[in-house]
Design an enzyme around this catalytic site. Structure first.
Site, PDB file in Angstrom:
ATOM      1  CG  HIS A 160      -1.723  -1.123   1.522  1.00  0.00           C
ATOM      2  ND1 HIS A 160      -3.040  -1.429   1.008  1.00  0.00           N
ATOM      3  CD2 HIS A 160      -1.340  -2.377   2.023  1.00  0.00           C
ATOM      4  CE1 HIS A 160      -3.311  -2.731   1.345  1.00  0.00           C
ATOM      5  NE2 HIS A 160      -2.317  -3.097   1.938  1.00  0.00           N
ATOM      6  CB  SER A 281      13.417  22.398 -15.730  1.00  0.00           C
ATOM      7  OG  SER A 281      12.804  23.655 -15.979  1.00  0.00           O
ATOM      8  CE  LYS A 287      12.281  19.260 -11.333  1.00  0.00           C
ATOM      9  NZ  LYS A 287      10.929  19.553 -12.047  1.00  0.00           N
ATOM     10  CD  GLU A 294       8.843  12.289 -15.803  1.00  0.00           C
ATOM     11  OE1 GLU A 294       7.944  12.589 -15.343  1.00  0.00           O
ATOM     12  OE2 GLU A 294       9.921  12.745 -16.288  1.00  0.00           O
TER      13      GLU A 294
END
Ligand code: ARG
Length: 466
Positions: A160, A281, A287, A294
């Site tokens: 979980h 970024s 970043k 992804e």
């Protein structure tokens, strides 16, 4: 408007094809990648036609040589497929005809584009499967290497997405090894069903010529000959089955991606991806984004879509060939391409990711993840597990109320909860490493069990390499 494309079936037509209809009908822009397999299939076919006396051997030889030269020239880029051709089969035949003259027209004896395209596709998928299996093996080998490095790294295992019980990082990584082992097995088994010869089915009913399909199968390395001509030209199970296997592979890669993304977040800090596998970024100078993971996660959806497209394509088709089936290629190729690059890039990503063992160790501190071990201790002293669960649940509840963690508890704290803790070593019971090591049965996260698992994983890889 009419199209200027040469048509090999124009005999019964008195009007030229409308240009828009030609464009809509054409598949060359996506089936051109089949040309090496089209030539390979044609060489086997024409050799057999000569051997069976269906066309003169000298003509079969001339066609075979023509096809081989064409292959050399197309590979070298000194010949080009005619951009106006309807599909790859027409394009290859047109080039051959330009070179050999009318004798090239004998190649299509006892054959149809329907059994031809099915053959080309099967040859293509067979080769693609071999490349995919190789790449699955790369990722598996990297996982084994990482597991060897991190045999004694312990992190909080989750259910979980909540801290559950400590596990070895090696154990966690090897879970993905076994997913990929099943993926490889699916592709290996599916490969035999791909590797069957449709050629000789003709358009749908077989052929009037005394062909030798077994000979063609042997020449092309097919394991068998498809028994029914209608099935041979109508079947795309082999494509759907392959994409289905790849959907599972992508799902596995996507889960791994998700964990790597999560683990490399500031909050977790369990993994650091190399600068060579991350991106920046355009606005936020600090970043470092996990784009590779992804994208693998994102591309998984494409492959699921490809599978759905193929299943939907086939579900309403009457026997035998229907032009709808030309639509099989883009989904199939997309799934094969996507899985191919995703496996390669996942391997690179894993090879360039560092696991932060210190952060993993400190994440286990104070997370109550050894509570089950306390309960198991009481069970070993004779208490039924349900009661033991209750006792330890109270200990955890007290800790939460008083702002303490299991690591803070002394022997007398434990004995206050149950006299059965009299001989217990509180530090050992609160140790994540101790907790992991206690799980020694096959498949558990104990040190010896994981070493055993590593041995089985290495054995599995040597078996896969065949
Ligand atoms: N380009 C076609 C396809 O990919 C080849 C088969 C065409 N057969 C036909 N009867 N029109 O499906």
């Amino acid at each position: 408007m009419s199209s200027s494309a040469p048509k090999l079936w124009a005999g019964r037509f008195s009007q030229e094809t409308d240009a828009l209809v030609h464009q809509f009908n054409a598949s060359l822009h996506f089936d051109r990648r089949l040309w090496p397999f089209d030539i390979q299939g044609s060489i086997a076919h024409v050799k057999m036609l000569g051997e069976c006396g269906i066309i003169p051997v000298e003509e079969a030889d001339a066609i075979q040589n023509g096809l081989e030269e064409l292959r050399t020239d197309l590979t070298a880029g000194t010949a080009q497929l005619h951009p106006d051709a309807e599909d790859v089969h027409m394009a290859v035949e047109t080039l051959l005809t330009e070179r050999l003259g009318p004798v090239a027209g004998k190649l299509h004896t006892a054959r149809s584009r329907n059994d031809q395209v099915a053959t080309d596709l099967r040859l293509y998928v067979r080769e693609a499967i071999d490349g995919l299996r190789e790449r699955i093996g790369w990722v598996q080998d990297t996982l084994i290497e990482l597991a060897e490095t991190h045999l004694d790294t312990v992190l909080p295992g989750m259910t979980h997405l909540q801290h559950a019980q400590p596990v070895r990082l090696a154990h966690h990584l090897l879970a993905y090894f076994w997913m990929l082992a099943r993926d490889d097995e699916r592709l290996e088994q599916g490969r035999s069903r791909v590797n069957q010869l449709p050629l000789g089915a003709g358009a749908l009913a077989g052929t009037t010529f005394p062909i030798n399909r077994r000979r063609v199968a042997d020449l092309l390395g097919f394991e068998g000959v498809i028994e029914n001509s209608l099935d041979a030209v109508s079947d795309r199970d082999f494509a759907i089955e392959t994409v289905s296997a790849l959907a599972l592979t992508m799902m596995h890669l996507s889960r791994l991606s998700e964990e790597l993304i999560l683990w490399s977040s500031h909050e977790f800090g369990w993994a650091t991806m190399g600068d060579n596998v991350t991106t920046g970024s355009s606005i936020m100078p600090q970043k470092k984004n996990p784009d590779v993971a992804e994208l693998v996660r994102g591309k998984t959806g494409r492959v699921f879509g490809d599978l759905t497209a193929l299943l939907t394509l086939m579900k309403g088709l009457p026997l035998a060939y229907n032009k709808d089936m030309q639509e099989d290629k883009e989904s199939l190729f997309d799934a094969l391409d996507t899985a191919h690059i995703s496996l390669s890039v996942m391997n690179t990503l894993l090879q360039n990711t560092r696991f932060n063992t210190g952060r993993m160790a400190s994440a286990s501190h104070g997370d109550f993840s050894t509570a089950t071990d306390l309960a198991d201790y009481l069970v070993r002293q004779g208490l039924p597990f349900r009661q033991a669960h209750e006792v330890v649940g109270k200990i955890v509840g007290d800790c939460v109320h008083t702002g303490r963690v299991l690591e803070d508890l002394s022997s007398s704290d434990l004995q206050a909860a149950s006299a059965l803790f009299a001989d217990a070593d509180p530090a050992a019971l609160a140790s994540p490493r101790g907790s992991a090591d206690a799980r020694g049965a096959i498949g558990g996260t104990g040190r010896e069990a994981v070493l055993e698992q590593l041995t089985r994983a290495r054995f599995r890889r040597s078996h896969q390499k065949g």
